[in-house]
Every structure is written in C-alpha cells, then in structure tokens.
Write an enzyme that holds these catalytic residues in place. Structure first.
Site, PDB file in Angstrom:
ATOM      1  N   CYS A   1       0.834  -1.191   0.000  1.00 52.80           N
ATOM      2  CA  CYS A   1       0.000   0.000   0.000  1.00 52.80           C
ATOM      3  C   CYS A   1       0.869   1.242   0.000  1.00 52.80           C
ATOM      4  O   CYS A   1       2.092   1.156   0.074  1.00 52.80           O
ATOM      5  CB  CYS A   1      -0.928   0.020   1.205  1.00 52.80           C
TER       6      CYS A   1
ATOM      7  N   CYS B   1       3.398   1.656   2.673  1.00 52.55           N
ATOM      8  CA  CYS B   1       4.657   0.919   2.488  1.00 52.55           C
ATOM      9  C   CYS B   1       5.619   1.771   1.668  1.00 52.55           C
ATOM     10  O   CYS B   1       6.801   1.884   1.994  1.00 52.55           O
ATOM     11  CB  CYS B   1       4.421  -0.400   1.750  1.00 52.55           C
TER      12      CYS B   1
ATOM     13  N   CYS C   1      26.214 -38.712 -27.124  1.00 50.97           N
ATOM     14  CA  CYS C   1      26.272 -39.420 -25.841  1.00 50.97           C
ATOM     15  C   CYS C   1      26.561 -38.463 -24.709  1.00 50.97           C
ATOM     16  O   CYS C   1      26.808 -37.284 -24.922  1.00 50.97           O
ATOM     17  CB  CYS C   1      27.338 -40.518 -25.886  1.00 50.97           C
TER      18      CYS C   1
ATOM     19  N   CYS D   1      29.633 -36.410 -24.936  1.00 47.88           N
ATOM     20  CA  CYS D   1      29.557 -35.214 -25.794  1.00 47.88           C
ATOM     21  C   CYS D   1      29.090 -34.031 -24.969  1.00 47.88           C
ATOM     22  O   CYS D   1      29.684 -32.945 -25.006  1.00 47.88           O
ATOM     23  CB  CYS D   1      28.579 -35.422 -26.947  1.00 47.88           C
TER      24      CYS D   1
ATOM     25  N   ASP E   1       6.507  28.858 -31.375  1.00 46.24           N
ATOM     26  CA  ASP E   1       7.583  29.373 -32.213  1.00 46.24           C
ATOM     27  C   ASP E   1       7.066  29.299 -33.650  1.00 46.24           C
ATOM     28  O   ASP E   1       6.234  28.446 -33.960  1.00 46.24           O
ATOM     29  CB  ASP E   1       8.814  28.459 -32.016  1.00 46.24           C
TER      30      ASP E   1
ATOM     31  N   ASP F   1      10.972  24.147 -31.614  1.00 49.46           N
ATOM     32  CA  ASP F   1      11.734  23.031 -32.157  1.00 49.46           C
ATOM     33  C   ASP F   1      13.232  23.277 -32.213  1.00 49.46           C
ATOM     34  O   ASP F   1      14.010  22.350 -32.337  1.00 49.46           O
ATOM     35  CB  ASP F   1      11.239  22.702 -33.566  1.00 49.46           C
TER      36      ASP F   1
ATOM     37  N   ASP G   1      15.043  27.844 -29.109  1.00 51.69           N
ATOM     38  CA  ASP G   1      13.811  27.793 -28.306  1.00 51.69           C
ATOM     39  C   ASP G   1      14.053  27.182 -26.920  1.00 51.69           C
ATOM     40  O   ASP G   1      13.193  27.276 -26.047  1.00 51.69           O
ATOM     41  CB  ASP G   1      12.736  26.954 -29.018  1.00 51.69           C
TER      42      ASP G   1
END
Lengths: 820, 230
Positions: free
Chosen positions: A13, A16, A85, A88, A507, A706, A710
């Site tokens: 909660c 906590c 086997c 291997c 702008d 942009d 700015d």
C-alpha cells in the site's frame, strides 16, 4: 551525483511506499528518494562519495521490504547439434565452463540444449557459440522465445495471488456457510446435525478453526509484513488487516476456550469466518489489482515488444543473422521488405518507404533514400535497403522513448505527493479511531463482541491502498496512452501542469511552419546581378544551420551556382552573419543587423514592406557597407497549424506566436493560422523573457518550439513542448516531446493531461470516499441512530473493491481518443 | 509454501480428528452434571415409574412430569415424555376431540417420543442419572443447549422439551416444561388463559441449525438449587 532505480518487492500500500521512501531518504548522502507504489520502483538520487547502492538496498531491506536484483547475467538456451552421448554433453559443458564470463552452464543431452548464464559485459554470445563449434558440435539457431523477466515475475505474482485466493475461497466458503446458516433463516440448506452449534458447540468451533487455518496460511504475508511494520512503528495496510483479523481470531479462540469451560453461549461469539472471509476478499482484491496494474503498463510493454530480436548483418559480403544484442555501431545491415528495422542508422543503399507509426503515431509511411535516417522498430514497407548502424542497444530512439516513458511512469505528480502524505498518517490515525470506537462502545455498555466487531470493521474498511494507487495508475495509463499517440510526456509533474495551461506560445519557424523555407524573391539593387547576389548569400550561409540560410543555399544549388570560399565567418545570434568572401565584407541578416551597422535600406523599403506583407522573410545582403539587395524566403504553414490553433482557442487557451522575424512577416503568418497575439522580432535570448513576461501576467504558459534557440524559452515556460522533428537540445529541454510535427498533438496533449488529471481526481474521490464514508459507518455511527451495523465482512469487500474500482477507473483512460 | 501447507494439513487433520471425538461433547458431558444437580435438589419428586418403565421428575406444583425410560426395549410407546394435567387447557377452551390421538390419556396430556428399541444395560443398578446418561450416550442429538436461557434440554419431538438450567445458582428458571402450543391452539385453547403455563416467544435453534423464534407454553420453576459446575 548518481541516480538509480531499484525494484522493490513486498509493498502492499501507499504507506509501504512512504516507509521505504522515508527509510532511504534519511540516509546521509541521499539527496532525493521517491517510491512509486504502482511501478514498485524506488528512484534515488545520491552522492556517490557519501553513500552507495548496497547501503540503500540495506535500508530498504531493514524497512522490511525486498530488493529485486537485476541480474547482470544473461541466460540463454543454445540448441546444439551433433551430440550423441553423455560424453559429448560433458565435453561441451566443460568447454563452455572454461570461458571467462560464463557463470553457469548446463548441457542437456536429452533436449540437446545448453543453458548458459553469462556476463554480457565480458563475453558475447557469438563467442560461446564459437566455442561450441570449436568443440566439434553445431551451435544451432537460438530459440526465438526471449524471456521477459519482469513479465514472468508479474505473472508469477498474479498466479501466486490467485492460488492463495483459491485456497482461501475453498476453505472460506464452507466457513462462511457454517457461520452464516444459523443467521440466515431463508437459506434452505441446513447445518449437519453433528455440527449444530447448539448441540455440539465445540465441534462447531473446532471445525471453524480447521477451516480458518489454511486461510491464514494463504494470507500469512499480511501478518509477517503487517506486524513487522507495526513493530517498527510504521503500520501499513497489512498491519490493519493483521490487527483486524487477529482481533477476530483471538476473540474467537477466547470464546472457544469459553465453550470448553462450559460457557456454551460463547458459540455465538465466534468470528473465525470474519477473519477468513476478510483474508479471502483482500486476496481477491489484490489479485484483481495485480491483473489491472499489469494492464496499466501495457503501453510500455507494447513499445518494448516492438524491437525485432535479430538483424541481418552483411559481413564480407555474406548475410549473417545475429541477435539484436550483437549488432554493433558501424555494422552494415540489410532490411528486406516487410521486416522491422533492427537498430537506428543511416541508409547506405536502396530506397523504400518506412512505417514509423509505432514511434511517431504518424500513419503515413515515410520515404527513405540514401543518407536518410532510419529508426529501430519501424517497418520497412516495400524496398530493400542497406544501412549503417549508428545507434544500438539503449541508444536507439526506441530505447530512449521507452526510458522516457518508464521514467515518466515512475515519476510522481504533485497531486500524488498529497496522497502520499495523507496515506502516511492514515494508518496510525485509523488504528487510533478503531481503538477509540472500541473503547467508546464498551464504555457505552455494549458487549465485548459488539465492540470487537466495530474494532475489526474500522481497521478493515480503512485500508489506504486505493489511495496509493489513485495517482500512479492514472499517470501510467495516461503517459502510456500519450506514447501510443506519439506524445512523450516526461513526468507526472508535466502531465499535471499541462492541464492548467491557459496560454500557448508557438515558435513560428519549424513549428507553425514546415521550417523548410524556399527562396521566393531575389531583389538586387541597381548594379548587382540576381545570380551574383544569391551566390554571395548562399556562400555565406553554406555552413549555417538556420532554416533561412539553408533555404538560400538550396536556392543557389537549384540554380547550379558555385559556392564561393568563405574567408571569415561570424554568426551574430538573432541578427544574421558577417562573412568575408573574395575579400568582400558581406553582411546577411535582418533589418536589425542592417540598422546596427547603419546601412541604409531606404531604397528597398517599399519592396521590403511588400514582401513582409506577403508573409515572406526579407534577408538583407550588404557588401562592403552598402545594401546590395533582398532575398525573400517564405516558409509554408503546416497543414494542421490553423486547425490546431482553432482547437486550442476553442479550449479557451490564448495562443501567441513568437519569432525573430520582422513584425509584418510574422503577422502575415499569424493571420493565416488565426493567431492574434504576435511577438515578433524577438531575439533568441529574449524568447524566454517574453515567456517570463506572460507568466508575470499571471498566465500559465506553454511554449512550443523546435530549435536550439527555443530551448531557454521551453525551460522557462511552465510547460515546454518540443516538436519531434526538432533538435535534441529542444527535446531535452522540453517537458513534452511530440514525435510528429503535427500541431494537433498540442491540443491532444492538453486534452490527455486534462483527462488524466480528471481521472486522478475521480480516483482520489473514490479512494477517500470509501474511507471517509466507510470509517464512521464501520465505527457504528448509523447504529447510534438506530441504523445497521457494518459487518466486518462487508467492510473487507468494500475495501478490496475500492482498489479494484480505482485501477479500473484508471484503465478507462485507455479509451482516450486523440484529436485528428 | 509446501512446509506451510503441510503444517496446515496436519493441524486440520488433528483438529478434525478431535472434532470427531466424543470427548469433545462438552454439552453432553456438562448436561449430565447439571441434570444430576436437578435430580438431587428435587429429591423425592424424582421417582421410579414402574408403569412407564423408567423415571419420573415431577414439577413442584404437581402439574407436570418429565419421564425417561430405563430400557427402551421395554417402554411401549414413548421413551421420553412429558405428562401434564389437561384441566388448565380444558379450562382455557381445549376441545379434547381435536387433539391428536393418544395425547389425552385420562386427565393427562402425554407428549413424547420413542428414542429406539435398545435394551439398555447398566454397570450397577439403573438410576435416574444413569438412564439420562444413556440418552446422552445413545441419542445425543436429542440433547441440546438453549443459549437464550442457558439451559440444557431433552427434545421430545414436535417442539416439546424438558429443560433445566446449566447453573441453577445463576438462573431463575431451574427447570422448564416446554410445550409446542400449536396442537392446543388448533384445539381451541386461548393461550392467555392456561393457568400455570406461560405463553411466550422463545429464540432457539431448529434441527437445521437455524436460529428461529417460536411460540411456546412454558412452565418454569426456580428450585433454589446449587451450581452443577465443579
């Protein structure tokens, strides 16, 4: 200074979360600690010289919670061919084991697979595969199923909660049945005679005990966490549940003892079913909450799932499919039609159109040719391209977006701070109210059973978990929804502030307009040739990044003019440039530049006025102190600008435009898009001042821009919105980044903010409502006036469903629709 | 988690075993002690009824008796029964022709039930208490606890009962003869006019384990007794 995010387990909660935050916050060297209950993450900013991560993790664990370690080791399962086997498999295992960076290996002959745990910082997967090959076996293609650790953890958590709920229900239902049948006369089913409480009260009690034990086992965490928190004087939701149900159980055990002692009337004081059903209902609430919480982060999961798992790298002319993790900067990558682009890069060969909708929200595919940038996770629609990887791993645009959204989802809105403060005090206050109500009813002469019922009801109904979920879940869904629409909101604070905006400053260049102006008029003074004027101007602007300068260079290129060598170059910010070409001192810039240098523009005044009146930007060119002519450049207004501005005005927001351009040009553009307030001829450094002035008028200002110029204004504004097509600096300075260049995303961002904040307020209303209305009822206020008493079971049901209703309400935001 | 499940499974098994155990019949055990106290305090009013084949516990006013069998194989009709004087009911309007067959016997009303056909054996001589113990032992379902009055009771079927206080020192109704008034109401009795009997609503629990409130004729007595609890 360092910033880290640590995943926390065991929080149930908001109290906590508060507790972890406090525990970490008081460590020397920790500058800021913030815990998001919904994402279960701790964001901590600390001084590395004073404190380190292990100390912070210790503090979290000391507070009674767990730290989820992100393993630095990767685990991979490699199918191996050629093993026949056990020898291997032993051989392969030993060979891999010897590799540096491999921490664990297990080769299974039956499945013909090697499971390897390795440190990707030390060894690459390809090296492990090479080792297998060297041993004489084939390292086959990896299983495509990659492991999403977090997803598995969440799924496991949900599964565990459901299992616990099922256990609690299986035992809780008969418990409720036996306890309630004597009370419900209309219920047609009987209690077996052998368990009739008036005939065999002790059997009846013991049966209830046997049914409640598994329920307590299923909900044991409420007790371990709850009492631990209580002992540490920081009670949480679990403490409330633990105290409430323990009170019920202890009282029932006392009454069971009374039955054994011959006081058979005590059979009516058994509340085992109350404790059992409370635990079952809260487990149900927790399970539903976990499922719903998972859905709130679906947006980020979607983003994460976008990246392809492999890439085709061209090496020595051969196409090699490698895992995405192994792609390195500089690799040449082949992307076939229909495939996803694996990493960011620049197209080297081929043309195609690419669907970048998942990144930008833009549905129209974008054409790509040699030199164009491509981004990871976008879809190559039709052509085959080769591109050079420029950004990989966590540096790709997709990874950056994911990080940005994750950070935003983990951040807190100011409104959340308030909820946090309230929930921090909530539990102790509730414990006090429960105790006071208990004592008050006892003093008033009510039986102990009555007072105990009140005590349990108050504790159980007042759980603050809905309070803790109210804001983070809405922010998670809101920011996720923004990301789906190409609107990246950098944090809860930005999301909250955006809905208060009443003034927006756009702008002009690149924001309202396309930002790719073209040369429209060349007006030389007498004695100067048009081509010569354009050539000189283009030569001076060659290295310029200013859109107007770039337009002049493009204009010269169109005319196939030779670019002359620039002998000296000086940029004069906000005014233009001063260069020396072929020994001629050339000034290129706006009227202010010419005025500063006392160059008379009288002969061109009329032309200049006319051009400006047409919305064109006149660039003055002076050579050796004399005006030589004007090159007019015009920018095209974006298709969506006027519509977006109209929409904003309809939303009651004042719209202004800011530009370094001369007033006439600015006003012409403003007129086209319907803006009344124009801030023209503003120098870059003054843009932020203009924003400040508006703020001084008591306005909440949003700046949309942009360019690099700015950035200060974006920072100064209450909310800075950067257009995705803009510069990195602008995007870093902004609070919101629009992945597309479509200005309709501005009203959409504001609408999203408004919707999210409305949702948060609804959530808070419901979360508080449950508690504010529930506590007095649970304390027996209705009973005082002859009304009913709240059964603790109904209190538990109300509490469990308060969290579910809050999370469900937050999920409604998923239906949010962007403006088109 | 497996450990916890194992632990809870063991606990449940232990508790369920205990639940099935007769030693947990606290009501049965305690009722014997209380019944003994009642028998002792009534002294001569508890007698052997050879005609019935068992024992008779008479009310201090002589208006009602509770009878319980010494040997179920020998009693002909009821193994446990109430015998009450019919006159107060007749005076209150009882039309005896409307009573079920066998209820009116001479001047008495007999209401009871057969428990079984068991031939009862005793370690020594049969006593009123040992015969009651046989009911607890063999027909435990017929013994109940009435929380509202803190009474034990022997169910005589059809809602008729004989009840006695768990603790006579704290209870003002040490023994109570309880009749279901339905058959009397159906036979024309004015419930408010039955002398020596109280018509009241009583909260109790039915055979299905549901709490109910029912009408009863009660004939309670305080015996100034002592506690049955040791």
């Amino acid at each position: 200074m360092s910033k880290e995010t640590i995943r926390i387990s065991g929080m149930t909660c908001a109290a906590c979360a508060q507790r972890v935050q406090k525990a970490v916050g008081k460590i020397d060297g920790v500058i800021n600690a913030s815990v998001n209950f919904a994402t279960e993450k701790l964001s901590v900013e600390f001084d590395e010289a004073a404190v380190n991560i292990p100390v912070i993790k210790d503090a979290v664990e000391q507070a009674g919670y767990g730290v989820i370690e992100d393993s630095k080791f990767n685990q991979v399962t490699i199918p191996i061919g050629g093993m026949t086997c056990a020898a291997c498999s032993q051989r392969v295992e030993k060979a891999i084991e010897k590799l540096e960076g491999v921490s664990k290996v297990s080769v299974n002959l039956a499945t013909e697979k090697a499971t390897v745990e390795y440190d990707s910082q030390v060894i690459r997967l390809s090296a492990i595969k090479q080792c297998i090959e060297k041993t004489g076996y084939q390292a086959l293609e990896l299983d495509k199923n990659t492991v999403d650790e977090d997803k598995i953890r969440k799924e496991k958590e949900i599964k565990t909660l459901w299992t616990k709920f099922i256990v609690a229900s299986v035992f809780g239902l008969p418990l409720l049945y036996f306890a309630m049948v004597p009370m419900v006369s209309w219920w047609p089913f009987p209690i077996p005679k052998a368990l009739n409480p008036m005939v065999f009260p002790l059997r009846f009690a013991l049966l209830q005990i046997s049914l409640v034990i598994p329920i307590i086992v299923a909900g044991y965490k409420f007790y371990t966490i709850g009492f631990k928190a209580l002992i540490q004087r920081s009670p949480n939701m679990d403490s409330l549940v633990a105290i409430g149900t323990s009170a019920a159980i202890l009282y029932s055990i006392f009454n069971t003892y009374q039955i054994i002692s011959g006081n058979f009337g005590a059979v009516e004081g058994l509340y085992y079913e109350t404790a059992g059903v409370i635990i079952a209902l809260i487990l149900l609430g927790k399970s539903l909450e976990a499922v719903s919480k998972g859905k709130t982060s679906e947006a980020i999961k979607k983003l994460m799932g976008l990246a392809p798992k492999t890439a085709i790298v061209i090496e020595d002319g051969k196409e090699i499919e490698v895992p995405i993790d192994e792609v390195e900067i500089g690799n040449v990558i082949l992307v076939k039609p229909g495939d996803k682009i694996p990493v960011d890069g620049v197209v080297l060969e081929g043309t195609t159109s690419v669907d970048e909708a998942m990144l930008t929200g833009e549905s129209m595919p974008v054409d790509k040719k040699t030199g164009d940038k491509v981004f990871a996770a976008s879809i190559n629609k039709n052509g085959m391209i080769k591109f050079k990887a420029t950004k990989v791993g966590s540096d790709t645009a997709l990874a950056q977006i994911i990080k940005l959204v994750e950070d935003a989802q983990g951040s807190k809105a100011p409104i959340a701070q308030m909820a946090d403060i309230v929930s921090g005090y909530f539990v102790p206050i509730v414990c006090s109210i429960a105790l006071l109500a208990f004592l008050a009813w006892l003093i008033a002469g009510e039986p102990l059973a009555f007072a105990v019922t009140i005590f349990i009801s108050v504790l159980v109904i007042a759980c603050p978990c809905a309070l803790g979920l109210a804001t983070p879940t809405a922010i998670m869904v809101g920011t996720g929804k923004g990301a789906e629409n190409g609107i990246l909101i950098k944090g809860g604070e930005a999301l909250e502030t955006t809905h208060k905006i009443n003034t927006i400053v756009f702008d002009k260049t690149g924001t309202i307009t396309e930002g790719k102006p073209e040369v429209t008029d060349i007006v030389p003074v007498e004695g100067v040739q048009s081509r010569r004027l354009l050539q000189i101007a283009a030569s001076g602007e060659k290295g310029s990044e200013h859109p107007l300068g770039e337009a002049i260079v493009r204009g010269a290129e169109k005319e196939s003019l030779e670019i002359l060598k620039v002998e000296q170059f000086e940029a004069i910010p906000g005014h233009g440039i001063e260069v020396v070409i072929e020994g001629i001192k050339v000034l290129i810039g706006n009227k202010k530049l010419m005025d500063d240098r006392q160059i008379s523009l009288e002969s061109l005044r009329e032309t200049s006025d006319r051009l400006a009146g047409e919305g064109k930007t006149p660039m003055y060119i002076a050579m050796d102190g004399n005006i030589s002519g004007i090159i007019a450049v015009a920018d095209v207004v974006k298709e969506s600008s006027a519509k977006a501005i109209k929409k904003l005005q309809e939303m009651g927001i004042e719209v202004a435009m800011i530009t370094g351009d001369n007033r006439k040009t600015a006003e012409a553009i403003a007129k086209q898009v319907g803006i009344d307030r124009v801030l023209a001829e503003v120098l870059p450094q003054d843009k932020s001042n203009e924003v400040k002035k508006l703020q001084g008028e008591g306005k909440k200002v949003c700046m949309v821009g942009d360019g690099i110029n700015d950035a200060p204004a974006l920072v100064q504004a209450d909310i800075g919105i950067a257009i995705g097509s803009g510069t990195d600096v602008a995007m870093e300075s902004a609070d919101i980044v629009l992945m597309r260049s479509d200005l309709m995303d501005v009203p959409t961002a504001i609408k999203l903010s408004k919707s999210t904040i409305r949702n948060i307020k609804q959530n808070l209303f419901w979360a508080f409502g449950y508690n504010v209305a529930g506590i007095p009822i649970a304390a027996g206020i209705l009973h005082l006036f002859g009304g009913p008493l709240l059964n603790p079971i109904f209190a538990a049901a109300a509490m469990a469903f308060s969290s579910v209703s809050v999370v469900s309400n937050a999920l409604r935001l998923k239906r949010f629709k962007a403006y088109k | 988690m497996i450990k916890k499940l194992l632990l809870s499974a063991l606990s449940i098994t232990a508790i369920l075993s205990l639940t099935a155990c007769n030693k947990l019949d606290v009501v049965g055990d305690q009722s014997i002690k209380s019944f003994d106290a009642v028998v002792n305090i009534l002294g001569d009013q508890v007698t052997e009824d050879t005609e019935f084949g068992g024992w008779s516990l008479a009310s201090p006013d002589g208006g009602a008796r509770f009878l319980w069998s010494e040997d179920y194989s020998k009693t002909t009709s009821n193994d446990v029964q109430l015998v009450v004087k019919a006159q107060p009911f007749i005076d209150a309007g009882l039309d005896v022709t409307k009573l079920p067959e066998g209820v009116l016997v001479g001047e008495d009303l007999i209401l009871g039930t057969e428990l079984g056909k068991d031939a009862l054996t005793y370690s020594g001589d049969a006593t009123p208490l040992s015969s009651y113990e046989q009911i607890v032992k063999l027909y435990r379902d017929n013994i109940s606890y009435h929380a509202a009055l803190d009474h034990y009771g022997v169910k005589l079927s059809n809602g008729n009962m004989f009840e006695w206080a768990k603790d006579m020192t704290t209870n003002d109704k040490d023994i109570v003869f309880v009749l279901n008034p339905d058959i009397f109401i159906n036979a024309g009795v004015d419930t408010s006019k039955v002398e020596g009997w109280v018509f009241a609503q009583v909260e109790t629990m039915d055979d299905n384990g549901k709490k109910i409130t029912v009408d009863k004729f009660l004939k309670p007595f305080e015996l100034d007794g002592q506690s049955a609890e040791k």
